[in-house]
Motif scaffolding. Structure first.
Motif, PDB file in Angstrom:
ATOM      1  N   ASP A 196     -41.205 -80.678  52.434  1.00  0.00           N
ATOM      2  CA  ASP A 196     -41.733 -81.488  52.735  1.00  0.00           C
ATOM      3  C   ASP A 196     -43.106 -81.400  52.205  1.00  0.00           C
ATOM      4  O   ASP A 196     -43.545 -82.724  52.060  1.00  0.00           O
ATOM      5  N   MET A 197     -43.562 -79.847  52.277  1.00  0.00           N
ATOM      6  CA  MET A 197     -44.640 -80.045  51.933  1.00  0.00           C
ATOM      7  C   MET A 197     -45.166 -80.566  50.890  1.00  0.00           C
ATOM      8  O   MET A 197     -46.115 -81.450  50.255  1.00  0.00           O
ATOM      9  N   LEU A 198     -43.766 -80.429  49.873  1.00  0.00           N
ATOM     10  CA  LEU A 198     -44.492 -80.533  48.029  1.00  0.00           C
ATOM     11  C   LEU A 198     -43.810 -82.377  48.385  1.00  0.00           C
ATOM     12  O   LEU A 198     -44.302 -82.996  47.486  1.00  0.00           O
ATOM     13  N   ARG A 199     -43.216 -82.746  48.828  1.00  0.00           N
ATOM     14  CA  ARG A 199     -42.131 -84.505  48.753  1.00  0.00           C
ATOM     15  C   ARG A 199     -43.612 -85.133  48.975  1.00  0.00           C
ATOM     16  O   ARG A 199     -43.815 -85.769  48.503  1.00  0.00           O
ATOM     17  N   ARG A 200     -44.469 -84.428  50.344  1.00  0.00           N
ATOM     18  CA  ARG A 200     -45.608 -85.444  50.616  1.00  0.00           C
ATOM     19  C   ARG A 200     -46.634 -85.482  49.830  1.00  0.00           C
ATOM     20  O   ARG A 200     -47.053 -86.679  49.371  1.00  0.00           O
ATOM     21  N   ALA A 201     -46.684 -84.393  48.878  1.00  0.00           N
ATOM     22  CA  ALA A 201     -47.814 -84.448  48.220  1.00  0.00           C
ATOM     23  C   ALA A 201     -47.531 -85.508  46.520  1.00  0.00           C
ATOM     24  O   ALA A 201     -48.378 -85.688  46.329  1.00  0.00           O
ATOM     25  N   ILE A 202     -46.008 -85.264  46.318  1.00  0.00           N
ATOM     26  CA  ILE A 202     -45.559 -86.187  45.420  1.00  0.00           C
ATOM     27  C   ILE A 202     -45.670 -87.595  45.823  1.00  0.00           C
ATOM     28  O   ILE A 202     -46.657 -88.867  45.408  1.00  0.00           O
ATOM     29  N   ARG A 203     -45.764 -87.619  47.219  1.00  0.00           N
ATOM     30  CA  ARG A 203     -45.053 -88.903  47.051  1.00  0.00           C
ATOM     31  C   ARG A 203     -46.675 -89.439  46.830  1.00  0.00           C
ATOM     32  O   ARG A 203     -47.356 -90.721  46.990  1.00  0.00           O
ATOM     33  N   ASN A 204     -47.413 -88.748  48.180  1.00  0.00           N
ATOM     34  CA  ASN A 204     -49.158 -89.400  47.546  1.00  0.00           C
ATOM     35  C   ASN A 204     -49.662 -89.713  46.727  1.00  0.00           C
ATOM     36  O   ASN A 204     -50.101 -90.834  46.474  1.00  0.00           O
ATOM     37  N   LEU A 205     -49.200 -88.633  45.452  1.00  0.00           N
ATOM     38  CA  LEU A 205     -49.875 -88.864  44.075  1.00  0.00           C
ATOM     39  C   LEU A 205     -49.440 -90.172  43.345  1.00  0.00           C
ATOM     40  O   LEU A 205     -49.696 -91.118  43.051  1.00  0.00           O
ATOM     41  N   VAL A 206     -47.744 -90.170  44.031  1.00  0.00           N
ATOM     42  CA  VAL A 206     -47.435 -91.762  43.869  1.00  0.00           C
ATOM     43  C   VAL A 206     -47.659 -93.059  44.336  1.00  0.00           C
ATOM     44  O   VAL A 206     -47.822 -93.508  43.191  1.00  0.00           O
ATOM     45  N   ARG A 207     -48.088 -93.221  45.438  1.00  0.00           N
ATOM     46  CA  ARG A 207     -48.149 -94.423  45.875  1.00  0.00           C
ATOM     47  C   ARG A 207     -49.661 -94.229  45.429  1.00  0.00           C
ATOM     48  O   ARG A 207     -50.613 -95.737  45.470  1.00  0.00           O
ATOM     49  N   GLN A 208     -50.704 -93.565  44.892  1.00  0.00           N
ATOM     50  CA  GLN A 208     -52.197 -93.924  43.997  1.00  0.00           C
ATOM     51  C   GLN A 208     -51.743 -94.418  42.822  1.00  0.00           C
ATOM     52  O   GLN A 208     -52.627 -93.986  41.868  1.00  0.00           O
ATOM     53  N   GLY A 209     -50.601 -94.394  42.270  1.00  0.00           N
ATOM     54  CA  GLY A 209     -50.122 -94.732  40.525  1.00  0.00           C
ATOM     55  C   GLY A 209     -50.674 -93.579  40.093  1.00  0.00           C
ATOM     56  O   GLY A 209     -50.251 -93.742  38.378  1.00  0.00           O
ATOM     57  N   ARG A 210     -49.871 -92.323  40.474  1.00  0.00           N
ATOM     58  CA  ARG A 210     -49.958 -91.185  39.677  1.00  0.00           C
ATOM     59  C   ARG A 210     -48.793 -91.080  39.275  1.00  0.00           C
ATOM     60  O   ARG A 210     -47.770 -89.993  39.947  1.00  0.00           O
ATOM     61  N   ILE A 211     -48.230 -91.271  37.996  1.00  0.00           N
ATOM     62  CA  ILE A 211     -46.354 -91.032  37.602  1.00  0.00           C
ATOM     63  C   ILE A 211     -46.064 -89.813  36.833  1.00  0.00           C
ATOM     64  O   ILE A 211     -45.187 -90.271  36.670  1.00  0.00           O
TER      65      ILE A 211
END
Length: 126
Positions: A31-46
């Protein structure tokens, strides 16, 4: 004894972000990885490179976290590349026949270079 099984380091390498994993990716840390990736995606870092060279362990739950991260990135019309795949992660990817689900490069430098090339093609096609 450390209580944190997974360390995640994020570094910006325009146009990509490198997410370096160190430690164990499993049921306790997925879940730590999932949260980190979701935060990046929310910032537009795709455009994300996941560097697995520092992983000591990855089980099926860790693989599921990587697949979820890939899905989140692709839903945002982004791309993900894995680097440093070795040891147990390599075995798990091959045993589950999911190795071809990911684009795998040898190093983060190679992956970022491929994303830079891809980004320049995307701009020239507009």
């Amino acid at each position: 004894m450390t209580t944190q099984q997974l360390e995640i380091t994020v570094s910006d390498h325009q146009p990509a972000v490198v997410v370096a994993l160190r430690g164990e990716l499993d049921i306790a840390s997925g879940d730590m990885l999932r949260r980190a990736i979701r935060n990046l995606v929310r910032q537009g870092r795709i455009r994300i490179v996941v560097d697995a060279s520092g992983l000591r362990f990855c089980d099926s739950c860790g693989l599921e976290a990587l697949l979820d991260a890939r899905d989140d990135i692709e839903k945002a019309s982004g791309s993900v590349r894995l680097t440093g795949v070795h040891g147990i992660l390599k075995i798990v990817l091959e045993a589950t026949r999911l190795r071809d689900t990911f684009v795998i490069d040898g190093t983060p430098v190679e992956a970022v270079a491929a994303m830079v090339l891809s980004a320049s093609h995307d701009v020239s096609m507009v």
